[in-house]
Design a protein around this motif. Structure first.
Motif, PDB file in Angstrom:
ATOM      1  N   LYS A  19       0.861  -1.143  -0.098  1.00  0.00           N
ATOM      2  CA  LYS A  19       0.014   0.102   0.091  1.00  0.00           C
ATOM      3  C   LYS A  19       0.965   1.064   0.058  1.00  0.00           C
ATOM      4  CE  LYS A  19      -4.123  -2.017   2.274  1.00  0.00           C
ATOM      5  NZ  LYS A  19      -4.896  -1.936   3.393  1.00  0.00           N
ATOM      6  N   TYR A  20       1.879   1.152   0.807  1.00  0.00           N
ATOM      7  CA  TYR A  20       3.015   2.477   0.732  1.00  0.00           C
ATOM      8  C   TYR A  20       3.550   2.605  -0.452  1.00  0.00           C
ATOM      9  CZ  TYR A  20       6.618   5.206   2.202  1.00  0.00           C
ATOM     10  OH  TYR A  20       7.661   6.364   2.379  1.00  0.00           O
ATOM     11  N   THR A  21       3.712   1.586  -1.233  1.00  0.00           N
ATOM     12  CA  THR A  21       4.376   1.632  -2.464  1.00  0.00           C
ATOM     13  C   THR A  21       3.597   2.428  -3.447  1.00  0.00           C
ATOM     14  OG1 THR A  21       5.940  -0.149  -1.933  1.00  0.00           O
ATOM     15  CG2 THR A  21       5.763   0.293  -4.424  1.00  0.00           C
ATOM     16  N   TYR A  22       2.210   1.602  -3.533  1.00  0.00           N
ATOM     17  CA  TYR A  22       1.195   2.154  -4.444  1.00  0.00           C
ATOM     18  C   TYR A  22       0.956   3.716  -4.130  1.00  0.00           C
ATOM     19  CZ  TYR A  22       0.925  -2.128  -6.718  1.00  0.00           C
ATOM     20  OH  TYR A  22       1.114  -3.420  -7.038  1.00  0.00           O
ATOM     21  N   PHE A  23       0.881   4.204  -2.991  1.00  0.00           N
ATOM     22  CA  PHE A  23       0.586   5.611  -2.369  1.00  0.00           C
ATOM     23  C   PHE A  23       1.603   6.156  -2.913  1.00  0.00           C
ATOM     24  CE2 PHE A  23       2.085   8.724   0.236  1.00  0.00           C
ATOM     25  CZ  PHE A  23       0.876   9.708   0.271  1.00  0.00           C
ATOM     26  N   LEU A  24       3.075   6.078  -2.842  1.00  0.00           N
ATOM     27  CA  LEU A  24       4.261   7.018  -3.589  1.00  0.00           C
ATOM     28  C   LEU A  24       3.952   6.826  -5.158  1.00  0.00           C
ATOM     29  CD1 LEU A  24       7.254   6.074  -1.092  1.00  0.00           C
ATOM     30  CD2 LEU A  24       5.603   8.240  -1.069  1.00  0.00           C
ATOM     31  N   LEU A  25       3.592   5.827  -5.453  1.00  0.00           N
ATOM     32  CA  LEU A  25       3.426   5.682  -6.946  1.00  0.00           C
ATOM     33  C   LEU A  25       2.333   6.911  -7.427  1.00  0.00           C
ATOM     34  CD1 LEU A  25       3.647   1.916  -7.991  1.00  0.00           C
ATOM     35  CD2 LEU A  25       5.292   3.928  -8.845  1.00  0.00           C
ATOM     36  N   THR A  26       1.286   6.796  -6.789  1.00  0.00           N
ATOM     37  CA  THR A  26       0.140   7.660  -7.098  1.00  0.00           C
ATOM     38  C   THR A  26       0.766   9.007  -6.894  1.00  0.00           C
ATOM     39  OG1 THR A  26      -1.414   5.900  -6.508  1.00  0.00           O
ATOM     40  CG2 THR A  26      -2.158   8.236  -6.392  1.00  0.00           C
TER      41      THR A  26
END
Length: 135
Positions: A19-26
């Motif tokens: 979730k953290y990785t996808y948050f930073l991607l977004t």
């Protein structure tokens, strides 16, 4: 700690990390879009170097985030193979080596994703300050 509880905890850690990785991607994608939208006027001014640096850093953050996701996926595939397909101790040793390598690579990519995101933010703030001070 029993095995079932340890597995649940590991699954929660994995979920949180994804979730953290996808948050930073977004966030990196949104920042790129916002910075491009805010860029006005002649593109070849010296103060635009800070804007270009922020865009490059956010693009690098996005790339490292994608790399972290892919490396994590490889690690899950190797883990599955270790539990399902590995027949001999040699197979398990080889898969252990691959798992360790992918885990290191994924963690490194995650660290670089965050670092480039922060550098992009700092560069963008610098650009905005230069824009405002030179008016």
């Amino acid at each position: 700690m029993d095995i079932e509880a340890a597995n649940k905890l590991q699954a929660q850690i994995q979920d949180s990390r994804q979730k953290y990785t996808y948050f930073l991607l977004t966030a990196a994608g949104a920042c790129i879009g916002y910075a491009v939208e805010k860029a006005t006027g002649p593109a070849l001014q010296w103060k635009s170097i800070a804007l270009a640096a922020s865009l490059i850093a956010w693009a690098a953050s996005f790339w490292f985030g994608c790399r972290a996701v892919k490396r994590n996926e490889y690690g899950l595939q190797y883990n599955h193979a270790w539990h399902v397909e590995a027949r001999s101790p040699a197979d398990k040793i080889a898969l252990d080596s691959l798992l360790t390598s992918e885990a290191r690579s994924s963690a490194s990519s995650s660290r670089w994703q965050f670092r480039f995101f922060v550098v992009g933010g700092g560069s963008f703030v610098l650009w905005r300050l230069l824009e405002l001070s030179l008016r």
